[in-house]
Design a protein around this motif. Sequence first.
Motif, short mmCIF file in Angstrom:
data_model
loop_
_atom_site.label_atom_id
_atom_site.label_comp_id
_atom_site.label_asym_id
_atom_site.label_seq_id
_atom_site.Cartn_x
_atom_site.Cartn_y
_atom_site.Cartn_z
N LEU A 186 0.81 -1.33 0.09
CA LEU A 186 -0.08 0.04 -0.06
C LEU A 186 1.00 1.32 -0.01
CD1 LEU A 186 -2.83 1.42 0.29
CD2 LEU A 186 -2.50 1.07 2.68
N ILE A 187 2.13 1.40 0.75
CA ILE A 187 2.83 2.47 0.98
C ILE A 187 3.67 2.51 -0.49
CG2 ILE A 187 4.79 3.18 2.27
CD1 ILE A 187 3.76 1.97 4.74
N LEU A 188 4.04 1.28 -0.74
CA LEU A 188 5.01 1.59 -2.11
C LEU A 188 3.76 2.07 -3.28
CD1 LEU A 188 7.04 -1.58 -1.84
CD2 LEU A 188 7.80 0.74 -1.61
N GLY A 189 2.66 1.60 -3.38
CA GLY A 189 1.60 2.00 -4.29
C GLY A 189 1.52 3.45 -4.47
N ASP A 190 1.69 4.01 -3.22
CA ASP A 190 1.65 5.48 -3.37
C ASP A 190 2.59 6.07 -4.10
OD1 ASP A 190 0.35 7.97 -1.98
OD2 ASP A 190 2.33 8.30 -1.11
N ASP A 191 3.73 5.70 -4.17
CA ASP A 191 4.80 6.05 -5.24
C ASP A 191 4.30 5.69 -6.60
OD1 ASP A 191 6.83 7.58 -3.44
OD2 ASP A 191 8.05 6.00 -3.35
N LEU A 192 4.04 4.57 -6.72
CA LEU A 192 3.63 3.96 -8.03
C LEU A 192 2.37 4.89 -8.63
CD1 LEU A 192 3.22 0.47 -9.17
CD2 LEU A 192 1.49 1.89 -9.63
N ILE A 193 1.39 5.14 -7.76
CA ILE A 193 0.22 5.89 -8.23
C ILE A 193 0.55 7.41 -8.76
CG2 ILE A 193 -1.95 6.82 -7.50
CD1 ILE A 193 -2.35 4.13 -6.29
N GLY A 194 1.60 7.91 -7.81
CA GLY A 194 2.04 9.15 -8.06
C GLY A 194 2.67 9.41 -9.43
N GLN A 195 3.46 8.20 -9.77
CA GLN A 195 4.03 8.22 -11.33
C GLN A 195 2.64 8.06 -12.32
OE1 GLN A 195 7.24 8.99 -11.69
NE2 GLN A 195 7.26 9.21 -9.51
#
Length: 512
Positions: free
Chosen positions: A398-407
């Motif tokens: 979920l936390i890593l997904g925040d970075d991914l969704i930012g891109q």
Amino acid sequence: MTASVSRRSGGRSARRAARAAPLAEALRPIRAGMPGGRYAPLTEADVARIHGAALDALEQIGLADAPPSGVEIMVQAGAELGTDGRLRYPRALVEDMLAKAARDITLCGREPAHDLTLSGNRVHYGTAGAAVHMVDVSGRSYRDSTLQDLHDAARIADRLDNIHFLQRPMVARDMPDNQSLDLNTLYACCAGTTKHVGTSFVEPGTVDQCIALLHEIAGGEDAWRARPFVSNSNCFVVPPMKFATESCQVMEKVIAAGMPVLLLSAGQAGATAPAPIAGAIVQAVAECLAGIVYVNAIAPGHPAIFGTWPFVSDLRTGAMSGGSGEQALLTAGCAQMHHFYGLPGGAAAGIADAKLPDMQAGWEQATSNVMAGLSGLNMIYEAAGMHASILGFCHESLILGDDLIGQALRCVRGIEVTEETCGLEVIRATCLDGPGHYLGSAQTLGLMQTEYVYPALADRTSPKEWEELGRPDLLANATARKEAILAEPSAARFDPALDARIRARFDIRLPA
């Protein structure tokens, strides 16, 4: 010379401080509700053909197993009940109900800053699903998900800028019965985040107590109805082309209570939906159009999200494949149909078939999240944290997904082509009179924050710097951030007096 160096140093420090300060919402390079819609896998002729096929399916095949109340509601509106027990929908009825359907919906947060405007091609990413396991990244293992896990997921999502809403991502398997499950799911989510919350209800009998809890949290029924900060994720159909009787009864109750509804059709291509991608979209559209008739026959204009949510099967095994390219195409195609009808829509993206947050998970989550955003999907569900084809949920993911969704959101934003961005003045000044590079130009410095997105955890250092920093590990850093968030009190926790009143009235199982 000393004074000159000091002035340059002070200026640099001031610029760094300015860049470190939080940007005003309007200046952020990415944010909730940015318009997408640049990607369209279907031609206009394709969209028209799918629409026509969906209307034919409703008129000729219809849906079975509506509850008696639903049959009465829809027949009175103009649906036809056949001798085979199936409800069929004349084209004119569908068109009439589409004309009455809500076009612009606001999904409220408990805090107005988190309100989501669902119109046009505005894009929002969030969680969803009903995972029954938690992914333990340190042990590389799975275990049953619990109420505490759900509450922790809500608390983490509350702190992530690119997670715009919290749809319940997992089932609290330590709850003893359906009433405890639905009530405590609601409490755990709302006590963890002030963003909009989506949840399901197992059966009609659990709804009344949950609505009473929402009235307590809101400060009364009128306050709740003015700003309903929870929506019902409602699997009102059991594909192919059958109503889910109890879910329909739930839907009738929550509409009466003023709760927005996600009309969720979740067929699986090759299993409970046709194998062709186009056929899976046709069936999902037909089922959701039946839902639009149902909702608007009860309450014209009630907020309802067009939740065409077909999944993909790996046809070699029959297992679900949420991380496939076909899933990404399905979701993007569904978004086009939402735009065709002018209805707020939602579908699934970001699911990984991978069991852990690894490279496979990365490509699976990125592909569908980017395509969903580019297609202008209003509500992108299951966008972060979901593994094992929605069987497992992972806090670190979920936390890593925040970075991914930012891109992904930066892709959604696209390229601004203006006189200023294309102008030759900066190029002329740099090449003819300047240093031959743009690193220190006022334009570069001015766009560092407003044009570019920087990941919170992803590593962009050189190999040398990476070595000097102790070879930072992405998953270890995600775990550290998770622990730091959970070590702090929840910013969404209820006022102690309100919480005491809730606990005195309801069987709340989450520790105080």
